[in-house]
Design a protein around this motif. Sequence first.
Motif, PDB file in Angstrom:
ATOM      1  N   VAL A  36      -4.234  22.982 -22.493  1.00 32.80           N
ATOM      2  CA  VAL A  36      -4.220  21.340 -23.790  1.00 32.80           C
ATOM      3  C   VAL A  36      -3.796  20.819 -22.896  1.00 32.80           C
ATOM      4  N   ILE A  38      -0.425  18.447 -21.775  1.00 35.26           N
ATOM      5  CA  ILE A  38       0.019  18.324 -22.419  1.00 35.26           C
ATOM      6  C   ILE A  38       1.386  17.033 -21.251  1.00 35.26           C
ATOM      7  N   ASP A  51       1.795  15.157 -26.319  1.00 30.93           N
ATOM      8  CA  ASP A  51       1.998  16.283 -27.446  1.00 30.93           C
ATOM      9  C   ASP A  51       2.701  17.446 -26.517  1.00 30.93           C
ATOM     10  N   HIS A  89      -1.703  21.151 -30.540  1.00 29.94           N
ATOM     11  CA  HIS A  89      -1.373  19.990 -30.233  1.00 29.94           C
ATOM     12  C   HIS A  89       0.795  19.710 -30.816  1.00 29.94           C
ATOM     13  N   TYR A 201      -2.605   7.968 -22.436  1.00 32.19           N
ATOM     14  CA  TYR A 201      -2.518   9.545 -23.290  1.00 32.19           C
ATOM     15  C   TYR A 201      -3.885   9.252 -24.306  1.00 32.19           C
ATOM     16  N   GLY A 203      -5.489  12.100 -26.117  1.00 34.29           N
ATOM     17  CA  GLY A 203      -5.501  12.992 -26.601  1.00 34.29           C
ATOM     18  C   GLY A 203      -6.877  13.451 -27.173  1.00 34.29           C
ATOM     19  N   ALA A 246      -6.823  15.723 -23.400  1.00 32.98           N
ATOM     20  CA  ALA A 246      -5.926  16.275 -23.404  1.00 32.98           C
ATOM     21  C   ALA A 246      -6.661  17.249 -22.927  1.00 32.98           C
TER      22      ALA A 246
END
Length: 350
Positions: A36, A38, A51, A89, A201, A203, A246
């Motif tokens: 993931v 961030i 995140d 997240h 951003y 996600g 993400a």
Amino acid sequence: MTKLDRGPWADSGVETIRPDVHRIPLPLPNDGLRAVNIYALEDGDDVVLIDGGWAIPESRQVLEAGLAALGHDLGDVSRILVTHVHRDHYTQAVELRRLVGSRVYLGAGERPGLDMLDEIRTEVPVTSLDTLRRAGAGELAERVLRDMDRGEFDASVWEKPDQWLGPGVVRFERHALRVIPTPGHTRGHVVYLDESRGLLYSGDHVLPHITPSIGFELTTSGRPLADYLDSLHLVTAFADAELLPAHGPAGGSAHARVAELLDHHDARLDATIDALGRRTSDASAVARDLMWTRHAVPFAELNAFNQMLAVNETAAHLDVLVERGRLAVELVEGVQRYVRTDDDGTGDSR
């Protein structure tokens, strides 16, 4: 059902997107998504994260190493803006708040799910299983329930945030981020748009190579796919921006990817109604006649969890077709059964 091939994007390390803006991929062991992303935004002496990652030792170690490469440590993380409440997240954001006092921000639409956890602290409620039963997949629901490791569920890692976010702008010393609610993947999903730098951003709302699962969460959202499609259109109401997702590599036009996702769902709606044909049937039966993932995997070759996602996604597509007037639905002994209306939504018969 959403498997992302491992590539350089998932390798540990820091990628600088803009001055003061950095991508740090955190590991997701035994997860098809692999990692993931961030995003660490340097804000004077502080760091703002987009995140938080999954609260596991491997993730925290990689985050610490990434921050160290930027000349920071965990204590510099002052705020964490989370896109949605899923564990990869949100849970490490809660952990960092406990460790160093970071403030956690979350979309207000996630509140009903977290409120539910205040009442149910010992095992995770999965409303997706109820959707399965209404889809005619009761046996699959019981199989998924048996397979779940419910004994280790700890609701405390889903504490409430410090601030609930609605539409608007949050401002920091060097950054201003527009909060855009984008329900669909979850009912409280938000994306953050940096209008001055041209960065989105996104996600799990807009991903570069896969489509997100829809409506897999603690509470029933009612119309997750319709909400998701509306949210995709909403993103295009703002200026185009570079996509910072993400999962998957950063870069490319957010608007262009949204157009691809909308085209995909149009094609999927057509495939779903074709799979239904002229019969009256439930979502479980229709899902079995569709192919899954971008590799066109038959339903029978999916594991139980991904079969659940497949059936529930099919139900969501069928419900959109009902909303558009192309199908009718009735509840028969607790199972939703669909039939064509011969109306394609344009007034022309098929």
